[in-house]
Scaffold this motif. Structure first.
Motif, PDB file in Angstrom:
ATOM      1  N   GLN A  57       1.085  -1.127  -0.072  1.00 18.85           N
ATOM      2  CA  GLN A  57       0.452   0.070   0.109  1.00 18.85           C
ATOM      3  C   GLN A  57       0.719   1.229   0.275  1.00 18.85           C
ATOM      4  N   SER A  58       2.053   0.978   1.188  1.00 13.58           N
ATOM      5  CA  SER A  58       2.562   2.449   0.539  1.00 13.58           C
ATOM      6  C   SER A  58       3.426   2.935  -0.598  1.00 13.58           C
ATOM      7  N   GLU A  59       3.744   1.493  -1.150  1.00 13.01           N
ATOM      8  CA  GLU A  59       4.550   1.452  -3.254  1.00 13.01           C
ATOM      9  C   GLU A  59       3.809   2.586  -3.069  1.00 13.01           C
ATOM     10  N   PHE A  60       2.544   2.043  -3.441  1.00  7.40           N
ATOM     11  CA  PHE A  60       1.337   2.890  -4.761  1.00  7.40           C
ATOM     12  C   PHE A  60       1.091   4.013  -4.199  1.00  7.40           C
ATOM     13  N   VAL A  61       0.594   4.943  -2.514  1.00  9.45           N
ATOM     14  CA  VAL A  61       0.541   5.913  -1.947  1.00  9.45           C
ATOM     15  C   VAL A  61       1.955   6.868  -2.260  1.00  9.45           C
ATOM     16  N   GLU A  62       2.844   6.622  -2.333  1.00  9.09           N
ATOM     17  CA  GLU A  62       4.404   7.204  -2.843  1.00  9.09           C
ATOM     18  C   GLU A  62       4.711   7.098  -3.589  1.00  9.09           C
ATOM     19  N   GLY A  63       4.420   6.747  -5.023  1.00  9.06           N
ATOM     20  CA  GLY A  63       4.435   6.571  -6.201  1.00  9.06           C
ATOM     21  C   GLY A  63       3.013   8.059  -6.471  1.00  9.06           C
ATOM     22  N   PHE A  64       1.797   7.707  -6.491  1.00 10.51           N
ATOM     23  CA  PHE A  64       0.305   8.533  -6.572  1.00 10.51           C
ATOM     24  C   PHE A  64       0.951  10.380  -6.253  1.00 10.51           C
ATOM     25  N   GLY A  65       1.020   9.975  -4.902  1.00  8.05           N
ATOM     26  CA  GLY A  65       1.539  11.133  -4.297  1.00  8.05           C
ATOM     27  C   GLY A  65       2.798  11.859  -5.298  1.00  8.05           C
ATOM     28  N   ALA A  66       4.009  10.850  -5.712  1.00  8.44           N
ATOM     29  CA  ALA A  66       5.275  11.500  -6.535  1.00  8.44           C
ATOM     30  C   ALA A  66       4.700  12.160  -8.088  1.00  8.44           C
ATOM     31  N   LEU A  67       3.623  11.407  -8.210  1.00 11.96           N
ATOM     32  CA  LEU A  67       3.538  10.947 -10.078  1.00 11.96           C
ATOM     33  C   LEU A  67       2.238  11.832 -10.868  1.00 11.96           C
ATOM     34  N   ALA A  68       1.477  12.343  -8.963  1.00 11.12           N
ATOM     35  CA  ALA A  68      -0.344  13.205  -9.495  1.00 11.12           C
ATOM     36  C   ALA A  68       0.340  13.784 -10.691  1.00 11.12           C
ATOM     37  N   GLU A  69       1.511  14.937  -9.998  1.00  9.05           N
ATOM     38  CA  GLU A  69       0.990  16.359 -11.315  1.00  9.05           C
ATOM     39  C   GLU A  69       1.783  16.201 -12.005  1.00  9.05           C
ATOM     40  N   VAL A  70       2.572  15.735 -12.471  1.00  2.95           N
ATOM     41  CA  VAL A  70       3.400  15.201 -13.525  1.00  2.95           C
ATOM     42  C   VAL A  70       2.820  16.036 -15.375  1.00  2.95           C
ATOM     43  N   ALA A 157       3.946  -3.336  -8.717  1.00  2.00           N
ATOM     44  CA  ALA A 157       3.014  -1.034  -8.163  1.00  2.00           C
ATOM     45  C   ALA A 157       3.536  -0.697  -8.843  1.00  2.00           C
ATOM     46  N   ARG A 158       5.270  -0.913  -9.663  1.00  2.00           N
ATOM     47  CA  ARG A 158       5.851   0.658 -10.783  1.00  2.00           C
ATOM     48  C   ARG A 158       5.470   0.000 -12.061  1.00  2.00           C
ATOM     49  N   LYS A 159       4.909  -1.235 -12.815  1.00  2.00           N
ATOM     50  CA  LYS A 159       3.610  -1.331 -13.649  1.00  2.00           C
ATOM     51  C   LYS A 159       2.758   0.278 -13.500  1.00  2.00           C
ATOM     52  N   THR A 160       1.406  -0.293 -13.056  1.00  4.24           N
ATOM     53  CA  THR A 160       1.104   0.716 -12.382  1.00  4.24           C
ATOM     54  C   THR A 160       1.119   1.621 -13.133  1.00  4.24           C
ATOM     55  N   MET A 161       2.203   2.279 -12.263  1.00  7.01           N
ATOM     56  CA  MET A 161       2.887   3.677 -12.208  1.00  7.01           C
ATOM     57  C   MET A 161       2.790   3.985 -13.745  1.00  7.01           C
ATOM     58  N   PHE A 162       3.573   3.490 -15.228  1.00  9.31           N
ATOM     59  CA  PHE A 162       4.006   3.311 -15.600  1.00  9.31           C
ATOM     60  C   PHE A 162       2.853   3.602 -17.036  1.00  9.31           C
ATOM     61  N   VAL A 163       1.359   2.507 -16.384  1.00 16.61           N
ATOM     62  CA  VAL A 163       0.066   2.671 -17.099  1.00 16.61           C
ATOM     63  C   VAL A 163      -0.361   3.847 -16.686  1.00 16.61           C
ATOM     64  N   LYS A 164      -0.609   4.221 -15.405  1.00 15.70           N
ATOM     65  CA  LYS A 164      -1.073   5.722 -14.655  1.00 15.70           C
ATOM     66  C   LYS A 164      -0.974   6.376 -15.366  1.00 15.70           C
ATOM     67  N   TYR A 165       0.054   6.812 -15.658  1.00 12.88           N
ATOM     68  CA  TYR A 165       0.378   8.546 -15.625  1.00 12.88           C
ATOM     69  C   TYR A 165       0.990   8.312 -16.854  1.00 12.88           C
ATOM     70  N   ALA A 166       0.466   7.261 -18.802  1.00 14.54           N
ATOM     71  CA  ALA A 166       0.676   7.993 -19.432  1.00 14.54           C
ATOM     72  C   ALA A 166       0.047   7.965 -20.520  1.00 14.54           C
ATOM     73  N   GLN A 167       0.749   8.938 -21.318  1.00 14.98           N
ATOM     74  CA  GLN A 167      -0.761   8.885 -22.696  1.00 14.98           C
ATOM     75  C   GLN A 167      -0.345   8.070 -23.781  1.00 14.98           C
ATOM     76  N   GLY A 168       0.943   7.825 -23.442  1.00 13.63           N
ATOM     77  CA  GLY A 168       1.176   6.494 -24.833  1.00 13.63           C
ATOM     78  C   GLY A 168       2.675   5.761 -24.554  1.00 13.63           C
ATOM     79  N   PHE A 169       3.264   4.792 -24.876  1.00 17.27           N
ATOM     80  CA  PHE A 169       3.850   3.646 -24.797  1.00 17.27           C
ATOM     81  C   PHE A 169       5.006   3.505 -26.602  1.00 17.27           C
TER      82      PHE A 169
END
Length: 281
Positions: A57-70, A157-169
């Motif tokens: 859970q902490s990994e998701f929280v830290e990842g969301f917090g770090a990337l939410a405003e990119v 958890a890392r792969k979720t961040m790759f997808v959640k904050y991307a508009q393309g690959f």
């Protein structure tokens, strides 16, 4: 990633959550490995696994917090083993630079090779260069071109961040890790778990065999549909890869604006109808 020669590569340190470990402090197993282990004959895992949920859970929280405003971003995948003097490294730099100049942040795994190249191109162009690192037995650390880095213990958890904050690959030549990221992205787009973002493969000579296999035995066996292959764009020119991402992003923005306008019009019509009804005797 371990060195293909079998020798331990030069390291900038091993990251275990917020900890930096070197030399004799580096563990021989990873957090993912311990999570997936069955635990032998004892029942200690019954008591340990529930507590791991908090770490996950902490990994998701830290990842969301770090990337939410990119802001708008594109994930770039590729091999960690590509050398700086290789043509694919140069293409990676060009992809990162082109995406940054188009207004996208660039997200990579934060390591060497293609990842470093894309981060370098984005950084040199003045864009936001992001690295999502992962705990591995012989870690080489974040490359020097990462502006915003997040370390993860767990691949999922890392792969979720790759997808959640991307508009393309954008996918350059790589190995098993790159294939994993590519097919996860294809699966999510094909099953409509994410918006139909563009997936661009760079390097015809490298990827054509895969495309031929998909169009041949895989399609003939009926395990995919012909339309599924339309999700993949194959190019050689980094500028063409950037153009495809930009065009699809513009289409998605137009569709979103049209949907917002349609909803607003419907709400206004409903409000007018409600007001008319309130004046009826």
């Amino acid at each position: 990633m371990s060195d293909p020669t079998g020798e331990r590569p030069a390291s900038n340190g091993y990251h275990k959550g917020p900890l930096l470990l070197r030399r004799g402090q580096v563990p021989v197993t990873t957090t993912d490995q311990r999570l997936l282990a069955r635990g032998g004959g004892d029942a200690d895992w019954v008591h340990a696994d529930p507590w791991r949920v908090l770490r996950i859970q902490s990994e998701f929280v830290e990842g969301f917090g770090a990337l939410a405003e990119v802001g708008p971003a594109v994930s770039v995948f590729g091999s960690a083993r590509t050398k700086p003097d290789a043509p694919d490294y140069r293409r990676g730099v060009d992809v990162g630079r082109g995406l940054a100049e188009a207004g996208f942040a660039v997200i990579t795994g934060g390591g060497p090779g293609i990842m470093e190249a894309a981060n370098r191109g984005a950084s040199e162009a003045g864009g936001l260069s992001i690295g999502l690192g992962i705990e591995l037995p012989f870690e080489q650390g974040m490359n020097q071109w990462v502006d915003l880095g997040v370390h993860f213990r767990y691949f999922f958890a890392r792969k979720t961040m790759f997808v959640k904050y991307a508009q393309g690959f954008v996918v350059l030549p790589g190995g098993f890790g790159t294939f994993d990221e590519l097919f996860e992205s294809l699966t999510l787009v094909q099953t409509h778990k994410v918006t139909e973002f563009p997936i661009v493969l760079v390097g015809t000579a490298y990827w054509q065999g895969l495309i031929d296999w998909l169009r041949g035995p895989v399609l003939e066996a009926g395990t995919i549909s012909a339309t599924d292959l339309d999700l993949i764009h194959l190019v050689d020119d980094p500028a063409e890869a950037v153009r495809i991402v930009c065009e699809r992003d513009a289409e998605l923005r137009a569709e979103e604006e049209a949907a917002v306008a349609e909803n607003a019009a419907a709400e206004q019509a409903a409000a007018r109808a409600s007001r008319r009804d309130s004046f009826r005797p």
